[in-house]
Structure formats: structure tokens, C-alpha cells
Design an enzyme around this catalytic site. Structure first.
Site, PDB file in Angstrom:
ATOM      1  N   HIS A 112       0.746  -1.351  -0.120  1.00  0.00           N
ATOM      2  CA  HIS A 112      -0.015   0.032   0.035  1.00  0.00           C
ATOM      3  C   HIS A 112       1.081   1.197  -0.159  1.00  0.00           C
ATOM      4  O   HIS A 112       1.843   1.358   0.593  1.00  0.00           O
ATOM      5  CB  HIS A 112      -0.839   0.089   1.184  1.00  0.00           C
ATOM      6  CG  HIS A 112      -1.953   1.141   1.329  1.00  0.00           C
ATOM      7  ND1 HIS A 112      -2.909   1.237   0.335  1.00  0.00           N
ATOM      8  CD2 HIS A 112      -1.857   2.242   1.971  1.00  0.00           C
ATOM      9  CE1 HIS A 112      -3.643   2.318   0.775  1.00  0.00           C
ATOM     10  NE2 HIS A 112      -2.877   2.968   1.776  1.00  0.00           N
ATOM     11  N   ASP A 144      -6.034  -8.805   5.989  1.00  0.00           N
ATOM     12  CA  ASP A 144      -7.192  -9.391   6.814  1.00  0.00           C
ATOM     13  C   ASP A 144      -8.859  -9.137   6.250  1.00  0.00           C
ATOM     14  O   ASP A 144      -8.541  -8.667   4.938  1.00  0.00           O
ATOM     15  CB  ASP A 144      -7.201  -8.939   8.330  1.00  0.00           C
ATOM     16  CG  ASP A 144      -7.123  -7.468   8.504  1.00  0.00           C
ATOM     17  OD1 ASP A 144      -7.506  -6.952   7.493  1.00  0.00           O
ATOM     18  OD2 ASP A 144      -7.086  -7.017   9.614  1.00  0.00           O
ATOM     19  N   GLY A 146     -10.210  -6.322   6.384  1.00  0.00           N
ATOM     20  CA  GLY A 146     -10.682  -5.015   6.174  1.00  0.00           C
ATOM     21  C   GLY A 146      -9.813  -4.388   5.033  1.00  0.00           C
ATOM     22  O   GLY A 146      -9.178  -5.227   4.361  1.00  0.00           O
ATOM     23  N   VAL A 147      -9.960  -3.105   4.678  1.00  0.00           N
ATOM     24  CA  VAL A 147      -9.057  -2.323   3.772  1.00  0.00           C
ATOM     25  C   VAL A 147      -7.830  -1.883   4.222  1.00  0.00           C
ATOM     26  O   VAL A 147      -7.923  -0.998   5.035  1.00  0.00           O
ATOM     27  CB  VAL A 147     -10.268  -1.453   2.927  1.00  0.00           C
ATOM     28  CG1 VAL A 147      -9.358  -0.818   1.915  1.00  0.00           C
ATOM     29  CG2 VAL A 147     -11.526  -2.165   2.491  1.00  0.00           C
TER      30      VAL A 147
HETATM   31  C1  GRF Z   1       1.287   0.580  -6.363  1.00  0.00           C
HETATM   32  O1  GRF Z   1       1.106   2.059  -5.990  1.00  0.00           O
HETATM   33  C2  GRF Z   1       0.616  -0.099  -5.137  1.00  0.00           C
HETATM   34  O2  GRF Z   1       1.258   0.203  -3.792  1.00  0.00           O
HETATM   35  C3  GRF Z   1      -0.962   0.166  -5.168  1.00  0.00           C
HETATM   36  O3  GRF Z   1      -0.957   0.207  -6.682  1.00  0.00           O
HETATM   37  C4  GRF Z   1       0.106   0.634  -7.392  1.00  0.00           C
HETATM   38  C5  GRF Z   1       0.395  -0.526  -8.275  1.00  0.00           C
HETATM   39  O4  GRF Z   1       1.619  -0.151  -9.205  1.00  0.00           O
HETATM   40  N1  GRF Z   1      -1.516  -0.831  -4.335  1.00  0.00           N
HETATM   41  P1  GRF Z   1       2.013  -1.440 -10.145  1.00  0.00           P
HETATM   42  O5  GRF Z   1       0.952  -1.972 -10.920  1.00  0.00           O
HETATM   43  O6  GRF Z   1       2.610  -2.201  -9.107  1.00  0.00           O
HETATM   44  O7  GRF Z   1       3.058  -0.610 -11.059  1.00  0.00           O
END
Ligand code: GRF
Length: 219
Positions: A112, A144, A146-147
Site C-alpha cells: 500500500h 485481513d 478490512g481494507v
Molecule cells: C502501487 O502504488 C501499489 O502500492 C498500489 O497500486 C500501485 C500498483 O502499481 N496498491 P504497479 O501496478 O505495481 O506498478
């Protein structure tokens, strides 16, 4: 050398995180192999990256399923068929249902682009800028119910610059994503993660007690 951890990767977009995992598997820093890539999006660049690397890949389009559980059952079946031990979500833009969690308990990781628990959800780099945060970063955590709420494995912190835009900040965060995701997977592969409620202990501990950042600097 223990046998390689069998990874299943789920991605909806460009797949640069997927690429970083492919590359670290390739150069041996990650004792793992990606045995299947699944995307819900037929246009995902991640599928091209998998094909180019010779990794089996599948598109399972969520729009063809009646509900989230039915879609998840199809994805889980494909992952199990491939003998996946750890599922890595790499820009996978779908919420995981209980069906998925039950099939891979404490075996699903997500990345994330924020310092959780601040800024879960979407457009989080923009939210960090709008809030005026002086640090931003990224988090790898177990999934888990949740988000963006599961136990945190690793985080990277970067300073927010006065002239940052959403784009510039996102780009610097993404560079760190590419470093920490393979690291989290390698710690899992080495059996070094112990989950205690919300806390993930790393054995033996890696504790940078001196790791303090201030922004602006103190002097
Ligand atoms: C990344 O910033 C990731 O953290 C988020 O979505 C983006 C995906 O980028 N969940 P990529 O497809 O890996 O280039």
C-alpha cells in the site's frame, strides 16, 4: 538451500511491483518463484510482464462473475491448482472476500503506498499531500478482512518535499515499494515472521533502534 517459495501474484495494472518481484526472483535475492500471475483486467500491463518473463498467467475477469465470492472462488481454485504457498497482491484493485482469506490464512500480502494506518484506501499520495504530512511512504502488510488493515511487516519512509506533486511523490514512493515488497516476501520465505495479533515479530529481530528521521532536519 531450502526449496523456493511458490508465489501467486494478483495484479490489476501496470505491474511494476510484480516486475520487482520477478527481478529479485531472477537474480536470486528472493528464494521464490512466481508460479502464476492472475489479473482481473484483460488490459493489465502485468500480464505482458508475466508473459515476457515466461510465467504462466491468467485473466479472470471479475465482470463475468455474479458476485465477489464467486470471483474469488475461481481465483482461489487457480492458485491452489498451481500449488501457490503465498499470495502477493501487487496493485490488485479488488477487495478480498472471506472465501479467499479462508483458503490462504495469513498467506496473503499486500503493498500500500502510504504509511498505514494513515491513509488507507485510494488516492493516498494526494491525501498525504493535502493533509500536509511531512513524511510519506509505503507498507507491506498481511491481508485481513478490512481494507489495508492487516498486520504490518515492513514500511519505508520518505520525506515529503515542498514542491512535491501527487506524481512526484507517487514516483518516489513507488521506488521504495520495489525495495520493500521483495524483502517482506524473503522474510516470509525464510520463516522469520511470527504473527502475534496485530504485531509481526521478525526472528531474529532486526531492530534499527537508531532509525529516527525528522523533517525538517534538526540542524
Ligand atoms: C502501487 O502504488 C501499489 O502500492 C498500489 O497500486 C500501485 C500498483 O502499481 N496498491 P504497479 O501496478 O505495481 O506498478
Amino acid at each position: 538451500m531450502p526449496s523456493k517459495l511458490r508465489l501467486g501474484a494478483l495484479a490489476s495494472g501496470g505491474g511494476t511491483n510484480l516486475q520487482s518481484i520477478i527481478d529479485r526472483c531472477g537474480d536470486g535475492t528472493l528464494n521464490a518463484e512466481i508460479v502464476l500471475v492472475v489479473s482481473n483486467n484483460p488490459q493489465a500491463g502485468a500480464l505482458d510482464r508475466a508473459r515476457k518473463a515466461g510465467i504462466p498467467c491468467l485473466c479472470i475477469d471479475h465482470r463475468e462473475f455474479a458476485d465477489r465470492e464467486e470471483f474469488d472462488r475461481a481465483v482461489v481454485a487457480a492458485l491452489q491448482e498451481a500449488g501457490v504457498e503465498l499470495v502477493v497482491l501487487a496493485g490488485f484493485m479488488r477487495i478480498i472476500s472471506g472465501v479467499f482469506l479462508e483458503a490462504f490464512p495469513e498467506r496473503i500480502m499486500n503493498i500500500h503506498p502510504a504509511l498505514l494506518p494513515a491513509f488507507p484506501g485510494l488516492h493516498v499520495q494526494r491525501k498525504a499531500l493535502e493533509y500536509g504530512a511531512r513524511f510519506a511512504g509505503c507498507t507491506v502488510h498481511l491481508v485481513d478482512g478490512g481494507v489495508d488493515t492487516g498486520p504490518i511487516i515492513i514500511q519505508a519512509v520518505i520525506a515529503v518535499l515542498d514542491d512535491d506533486t501527487e506524481e512526484s511523490l507517487s514516483a518516489r514512493i513507488l521506488q521504495q515499494e520495489h525495495r520493500i515488497y521483495p524483502r517482506a516476501i524473503q522474510l516470509f520465505a525464510e520463516g522469520r515472521l511470527r504473527i502475534e495479533g496485530r504485531r509481526v515479530r521478525i526472528e531474529p529481530p532486526l531492530c534499527p533502534a537508531e532509525a529516527v528521521l525528522t523533517n525538517p532536519p534538526l540542524e
